[in-house]
Scaffold this motif. Structure first.
Motif, PDB file in Angstrom:
ATOM      1  N   ILE A   1      10.454  19.140 -52.959  1.00 40.51           N
ATOM      2  CA  ILE A   1      10.488  19.384 -51.510  1.00 40.51           C
ATOM      3  C   ILE A   1       9.492  18.450 -50.840  1.00 40.51           C
ATOM      4  CG2 ILE A   1      10.044  21.049 -49.670  1.00 40.51           C
ATOM      5  CD1 ILE A   1      12.563  21.669 -51.246  1.00 40.51           C
ATOM      6  N   ARG A   2       9.932  17.821 -49.761  1.00 41.43           N
ATOM      7  CA  ARG A   2       9.068  16.905 -49.002  1.00 41.43           C
ATOM      8  C   ARG A   2       9.102  17.310 -47.535  1.00 41.43           C
ATOM      9  NH1 ARG A   2      10.901  11.148 -47.189  1.00 41.43           N
ATOM     10  NH2 ARG A   2       8.988  10.202 -46.390  1.00 41.43           N
ATOM     11  N   ILE A   3       7.927  17.548 -46.971  1.00 37.99           N
ATOM     12  CA  ILE A   3       7.808  17.887 -45.559  1.00 37.99           C
ATOM     13  C   ILE A   3       6.932  16.834 -44.897  1.00 37.99           C
ATOM     14  CG2 ILE A   3       6.996  19.569 -43.867  1.00 37.99           C
ATOM     15  CD1 ILE A   3       7.664  21.771 -45.818  1.00 37.99           C
ATOM     16  N   VAL A   4       7.483  16.184 -43.878  1.00 35.55           N
ATOM     17  CA  VAL A   4       6.750  15.182 -43.117  1.00 35.55           C
ATOM     18  C   VAL A   4       6.307  15.804 -41.804  1.00 35.55           C
ATOM     19  CG1 VAL A   4       6.895  12.953 -41.947  1.00 35.55           C
ATOM     20  CG2 VAL A   4       8.006  13.267 -44.171  1.00 35.55           C
ATOM     21  N   GLY A   5       5.014  15.807 -41.565  1.00 39.41           N
ATOM     22  CA  GLY A   5       4.467  16.240 -40.295  1.00 39.41           C
ATOM     23  C   GLY A   5       4.378  15.057 -39.356  1.00 39.41           C
ATOM     24  N   ASN A   6       5.132  15.115 -38.281  1.00 38.24           N
ATOM     25  CA  ASN A   6       5.265  13.969 -37.374  1.00 38.24           C
ATOM     26  C   ASN A   6       4.120  13.896 -36.364  1.00 38.24           C
ATOM     27  OD1 ASN A   6       7.916  13.280 -38.480  1.00 38.24           O
ATOM     28  ND2 ASN A   6       8.605  15.165 -37.478  1.00 38.24           N
TER      29      ASN A   6
ATOM     30  N   GLU B   1      16.105  19.128 -39.972  1.00 42.83           N
ATOM     31  CA  GLU B   1      15.615  20.188 -39.089  1.00 42.83           C
ATOM     32  C   GLU B   1      15.950  21.558 -39.657  1.00 42.83           C
ATOM     33  OE1 GLU B   1      17.228  19.550 -35.221  1.00 42.83           O
ATOM     34  OE2 GLU B   1      16.171  17.652 -34.917  1.00 42.83           O
ATOM     35  N   LEU B   2      15.056  22.488 -39.453  1.00 43.11           N
ATOM     36  CA  LEU B   2      15.273  23.869 -39.856  1.00 43.11           C
ATOM     37  C   LEU B   2      15.945  24.635 -38.717  1.00 43.11           C
ATOM     38  CD1 LEU B   2      11.886  24.549 -41.673  1.00 43.11           C
ATOM     39  CD2 LEU B   2      14.046  23.734 -42.639  1.00 43.11           C
ATOM     40  N   PRO B   3      16.596  25.758 -39.023  1.00 39.53           N
ATOM     41  CA  PRO B   3      17.379  26.459 -37.996  1.00 39.53           C
ATOM     42  C   PRO B   3      16.516  27.148 -36.951  1.00 39.53           C
ATOM     43  CG  PRO B   3      17.307  27.753 -40.002  1.00 39.53           C
ATOM     44  CD  PRO B   3      16.686  26.425 -40.336  1.00 39.53           C
ATOM     45  N   GLY B   4      17.099  27.361 -35.773  1.00 37.52           N
ATOM     46  CA  GLY B   4      16.407  28.088 -34.719  1.00 37.52           C
ATOM     47  C   GLY B   4      15.287  27.283 -34.103  1.00 37.52           C
ATOM     48  N   GLN B   5      14.456  27.982 -33.365  1.00 40.99           N
ATOM     49  CA  GLN B   5      13.335  27.347 -32.678  1.00 40.99           C
ATOM     50  C   GLN B   5      12.091  27.387 -33.547  1.00 40.99           C
ATOM     51  OE1 GLN B   5      12.553  28.880 -28.762  1.00 40.99           O
ATOM     52  NE2 GLN B   5      10.766  27.577 -28.420  1.00 40.99           N
TER      53      GLN B   5
ATOM     54  N   ILE C   1       8.023  18.907 -37.675  1.00 42.46           N
ATOM     55  CA  ILE C   1       8.197  18.573 -39.089  1.00 42.46           C
ATOM     56  C   ILE C   1       9.626  18.125 -39.351  1.00 42.46           C
ATOM     57  CG2 ILE C   1       6.365  20.135 -39.849  1.00 42.46           C
ATOM     58  CD1 ILE C   1       8.552  22.071 -40.819  1.00 42.46           C
ATOM     59  N   THR C   2       9.772  17.282 -40.368  1.00 46.82           N
ATOM     60  CA  THR C   2      11.070  16.852 -40.879  1.00 46.82           C
ATOM     61  C   THR C   2      11.094  17.168 -42.370  1.00 46.82           C
ATOM     62  OG1 THR C   2      11.130  15.054 -39.262  1.00 46.82           O
ATOM     63  CG2 THR C   2      12.696  14.939 -41.088  1.00 46.82           C
ATOM     64  N   VAL C   3      12.215  17.761 -42.835  1.00 49.22           N
ATOM     65  CA  VAL C   3      12.284  18.312 -44.188  1.00 49.22           C
ATOM     66  C   VAL C   3      13.276  17.516 -45.041  1.00 49.22           C
ATOM     67  CG1 VAL C   3      12.906  20.348 -45.535  1.00 49.22           C
ATOM     68  CG2 VAL C   3      11.684  20.603 -43.361  1.00 49.22           C
TER      69      VAL C   3
ATOM     70  N   LEU D   1      -2.226  28.007 -37.506  1.00 53.07           N
ATOM     71  CA  LEU D   1      -3.629  28.195 -37.872  1.00 53.07           C
ATOM     72  C   LEU D   1      -4.033  29.656 -37.957  1.00 53.07           C
ATOM     73  CD1 LEU D   1      -5.565  25.394 -35.957  1.00 53.07           C
ATOM     74  CD2 LEU D   1      -5.387  25.710 -38.434  1.00 53.07           C
ATOM     75  N   ASP D   2      -3.480  30.505 -37.101  1.00 50.94           N
ATOM     76  CA  ASP D   2      -3.765  31.936 -37.161  1.00 50.94           C
ATOM     77  C   ASP D   2      -2.882  32.547 -38.237  1.00 50.94           C
ATOM     78  OD1 ASP D   2      -4.190  34.630 -36.858  1.00 50.94           O
ATOM     79  OD2 ASP D   2      -3.606  34.712 -34.735  1.00 50.94           O
ATOM     80  N   LEU D   3      -3.473  32.817 -39.389  1.00 48.15           N
ATOM     81  CA  LEU D   3      -2.683  33.307 -40.517  1.00 48.15           C
ATOM     82  C   LEU D   3      -2.175  34.724 -40.320  1.00 48.15           C
ATOM     83  CD1 LEU D   3      -4.708  31.749 -43.460  1.00 48.15           C
ATOM     84  CD2 LEU D   3      -2.385  31.165 -42.742  1.00 48.15           C
ATOM     85  N   ASN D   4      -2.730  35.466 -39.373  1.00 47.58           N
ATOM     86  CA  ASN D   4      -2.209  36.791 -39.072  1.00 47.58           C
ATOM     87  C   ASN D   4      -1.009  36.741 -38.138  1.00 47.58           C
ATOM     88  OD1 ASN D   4      -4.043  38.372 -40.600  1.00 47.58           O
ATOM     89  ND2 ASN D   4      -5.605  38.010 -39.056  1.00 47.58           N
ATOM     90  N   SER D   5      -0.745  35.584 -37.556  1.00 44.20           N
ATOM     91  CA  SER D   5       0.347  35.430 -36.607  1.00 44.20           C
ATOM     92  C   SER D   5       1.616  35.026 -37.351  1.00 44.20           C
ATOM     93  CB  SER D   5      -0.015  34.349 -35.577  1.00 44.20           C
ATOM     94  OG  SER D   5       1.092  34.034 -34.772  1.00 44.20           O
ATOM     95  N   PRO D   6       2.729  35.727 -37.151  1.00 38.36           N
ATOM     96  CA  PRO D   6       3.972  35.391 -37.869  1.00 38.36           C
ATOM     97  C   PRO D   6       4.679  34.204 -37.238  1.00 38.36           C
ATOM     98  CG  PRO D   6       4.348  37.302 -36.483  1.00 38.36           C
ATOM     99  CD  PRO D   6       2.887  36.949 -36.338  1.00 38.36           C
ATOM    100  N   ASN D   7       4.085  33.029 -37.414  1.00 36.93           N
ATOM    101  CA  ASN D   7       4.650  31.774 -36.924  1.00 36.93           C
ATOM    102  C   ASN D   7       4.567  30.748 -38.041  1.00 36.93           C
ATOM    103  OD1 ASN D   7       5.263  31.800 -33.808  1.00 36.93           O
ATOM    104  ND2 ASN D   7       3.404  33.019 -34.081  1.00 36.93           N
ATOM    105  N   SER D   8       5.728  30.374 -38.575  1.00 33.93           N
ATOM    106  CA  SER D   8       5.751  29.494 -39.735  1.00 33.93           C
ATOM    107  C   SER D   8       7.120  28.853 -39.880  1.00 33.93           C
ATOM    108  CB  SER D   8       5.418  30.277 -41.012  1.00 33.93           C
ATOM    109  OG  SER D   8       6.409  31.263 -41.264  1.00 33.93           O
ATOM    110  N   SER D   9       7.172  27.839 -40.720  1.00 31.49           N
ATOM    111  CA  SER D   9       8.418  27.199 -41.133  1.00 31.49           C
ATOM    112  C   SER D   9       8.362  27.053 -42.646  1.00 31.49           C
ATOM    113  CB  SER D   9       8.566  25.819 -40.488  1.00 31.49           C
ATOM    114  OG  SER D   9       8.527  25.895 -39.080  1.00 31.49           O
TER     115      SER D   9
END
Length: 262
Positions: free
Chosen positions: A188-193, A224-228, A198-200, A139-147
């Motif tokens: 591309i299909r992303i399911v938010g559980n 699953e995407l790599p890493g945490q 998420i599952t990709v 939600l914080d778009l300034n925060s570098p947290n994404s997949s």
């Protein structure tokens, strides 16, 4: 087996300007009608002009983005200082919708093309990193947290799909192998559980317009995407990105035929 759609909440946000690459996105207008959508949302990018009702982060990183002849189109002609890059703490442009878990987000026929023919992928070069795809952002778009999951060329691995988790500015990256999308395009299909993970999935583009013809493949066998992954809250921004790493392969365009949110 076709996924049974979950109802989601979508907040429509009107963006009029973006001050700088790191500027805060414009806040929600409290007077806006935020009645949730109870049915599926589809944007087929009809016509030509600006994108309609998207939240845009870092617009100046990639200024030429909009609807062109019924497609999302992002023209990447300048990547000076890696301004378009999504990696570690660098965040390029994102055009997104606010979505609540659980959800399903599908991007149809998304990928890279040339300036003259958006449906023909640019030639693969060993040091080109040219992508278009889907990003889930905190939600914080300034925060570098994404997949994110993107389609294109990844250095020596051409015509591939890349998956990336970025947690507090540290990215983990892999791909699904060379030449799995020989036209440089995919769905591309992303399911938010329910647990805010998420599952990709991906597939070669289904251009029939019939969901019954979908043949989804779990990303790298697990979805699953790599890493945490970041710990997402109950709402996230989900949308489209186009970016490069350095300038090999630039210029190019990222395009997408349609997005569906369920």
């Amino acid at each position: 087996m076709k996924l049974i759609p979950f109802p989601i909440f979508l907040s429509i946000v009107f963006l009029t300007a973006c001050g700088s690459d790191n500027a805060d996105p414009l806040p929600l207008d409290e007077s806006d009608d935020e009645t949730p959508f109870e049915e599926n949302f589809v944007d087929s990018f009809d016509g030509s002009g600006d994108l309609i009702d998207y939240v845009t982060n870092n617009a100046e990183a990639l200024p030429t983005v909009g609807r062109v002849d019924g497609r999302y189109r992002a023209e990447l002609t300048d990547n000076t200082d890696n301004v378009t890059l999504h990696f570690n703490d660098q965040q390029g442009r994102l055009d997104a919708k606010l979505v609540s878990f659980p959800f399903e987000f599908i991007a149809r026929n998304i990928g890279i093309g040339t300036l003259t023919d958006s449906q023909t992928a640019p030639q693969h070069q060993n040091d080109s990193y040219n992508f278009a795809g889907v990003q889930v952002h905190a939600l914080d778009l300034n925060s570098p947290n994404s997949s994110h999951v993107v389609v294109g060329h990844r250095g020596p691995t051409g015509f591939t799909i890349e998956g990336k988790n970025t947690l507090d500015g540290n990215s983990s990256v892999n791909d699904a192998g060379a030449n799995i999308v020989p036209d440089g395009r995919a769905d591309i299909r992303i399911v938010g559980n329910m647990d805010n993970t998420i599952t990709v999935y991906w597939q070669t583009p289904n251009l029939t317009g019939e969901d019954s013809q979908d043949d989804w493949v779990l990303y790298n066998g697990s979805g699953e995407l790599p890493g945490q992954a970041p710990t997402f809250e109950s709402e996230v921004y989900v949308g489209l990105i186009t970016y490069a790493f350095y300038s090999t392969g630039v210029p190019f365009v990222g395009t997408c035929d349609e997005i569906e949110i369920k």
